[in-house]
Design a protein around this motif. Sequence first.
Motif, mmCIF file in Angstrom:
data_model
loop_
_atom_site.group_PDB
_atom_site.id
_atom_site.type_symbol
_atom_site.label_atom_id
_atom_site.label_comp_id
_atom_site.label_asym_id
_atom_site.label_seq_id
_atom_site.Cartn_x
_atom_site.Cartn_y
_atom_site.Cartn_z
ATOM 1 N N CYS A 120 0.200 -1.437 0.017
ATOM 2 C CA CYS A 120 -0.172 -0.043 0.123
ATOM 3 C C CYS A 120 1.152 1.168 -0.039
ATOM 4 C CB CYS A 120 -0.700 0.214 0.832
ATOM 5 S SG CYS A 120 -1.738 1.275 1.293
ATOM 6 N N ARG A 122 -0.178 3.889 1.027
ATOM 7 C CA ARG A 122 0.114 4.842 1.840
ATOM 8 C C ARG A 122 0.512 4.855 3.178
ATOM 9 N NH1 ARG A 122 -6.979 5.620 2.822
ATOM 10 N NH2 ARG A 122 -6.109 6.949 4.484
ATOM 11 N N CYS A 123 -0.008 3.318 3.956
ATOM 12 C CA CYS A 123 0.459 2.690 5.053
ATOM 13 C C CYS A 123 1.538 1.617 4.630
ATOM 14 C CB CYS A 123 -0.677 2.176 5.836
ATOM 15 S SG CYS A 123 -0.787 0.319 5.143
ATOM 16 N N CYS A 138 -5.987 -2.419 0.625
ATOM 17 C CA CYS A 138 -5.488 -2.536 1.078
ATOM 18 C C CYS A 138 -6.242 -2.860 2.923
ATOM 19 C CB CYS A 138 -4.459 -0.741 2.030
ATOM 20 S SG CYS A 138 -3.322 -1.083 3.630
ATOM 21 N N GLN A 140 -4.971 -2.090 5.368
ATOM 22 C CA GLN A 140 -4.151 -2.097 7.625
ATOM 23 C C GLN A 140 -5.226 -1.186 7.141
ATOM 24 O OE1 GLN A 140 -2.264 -3.447 8.992
ATOM 25 N NE2 GLN A 140 -1.707 -1.355 10.112
ATOM 26 N N CYS A 141 -5.538 0.028 6.130
ATOM 27 C CA CYS A 141 -6.171 1.355 5.882
ATOM 28 C C CYS A 141 -7.349 1.602 5.035
ATOM 29 C CB CYS A 141 -4.774 2.063 5.629
ATOM 30 S SG CYS A 141 -4.421 2.234 4.097
#
Length: 287
Positions: A120, A122-123, A138, A140-141
């Motif tokens: 990802c 972003r994270c 993703c 996670q986020c």
Amino acid sequence: VTRFAFEPAPLDRGANIRAKPEEVAKYRASPHVGFVRLAGDQVAFAGGQLTTTAPDAATPCIFLGTDATGKPWFAAEASASDSLVPLRTLMVDGLLPPDALSIVAQGRSLVHWHESHRFCARCGAESLMQDAGYRRHCPQCSADHFPRTDPVVIMAVIKDNRTLLGRQKSWPANMYSTLAGFMEPGETIETAVRREVFEEVGLRLARIDYVASQPWPFPASLMIGMIGVAEDETLTIDHNEIETARWFDAGEVQMMLDRTHPEGLTASRPDAIAWHLTKEALQRIRG
Ligand SMILES: [Zn+2]
């Protein structure tokens, strides 16, 4: 009529079923299914044809669509035992029919995107392939990431009865072709054409026309083919951007397209949209 490589669009991409895993699974289980097997820009190819064998059930597959016979096509990583040929070689040596080359190009751009976007942006967590390969999610986020296409403007420049062509150092000796450059965020196609031409050769353009576009899967570009009419003929060449550029009259351009120029000068290969833009420019300067 096929005009250049990757132009045919032989598949119904079935975008409306990508998010329905049970429908995609039905296609994957079809007895007639074909798989484009890829490793980077290498394509599984043997005995004069694509190696289209199914990967094992655990291998993620990208749904490319169905062809005119209803045959579903997927893309997947090649297996270790596949014999591989670069996609560029398949194109240049004409080893595949135009429709098959387009299907491989679609697969290559998508497989490349998955290979280079595993995590990802972003994270940093590992993301998961969704929508039969047209999205990564993703866990996670919750960010969603989509396959990218990188737009490139490619343009012939004309003025009165002459065409401007340039060359990059990396090109085959004696080949002259159209100018080109990546579009930047916030630009229109027209703005990018004007900027690139001014940066590379110092010309301002009056009228700009769209001609055609070409998917260019090295790895995921879209070549947007344009013709611009220069306001004057004085060149200021940026040699960091290109090796050189000059004006050619119609007679020379014709010989470069035909590969009969007495000094051995040539246009680009006919696979490339650049060749067709050069031809279109020739028609216009002849009036
Ligand atoms: Zn994330």
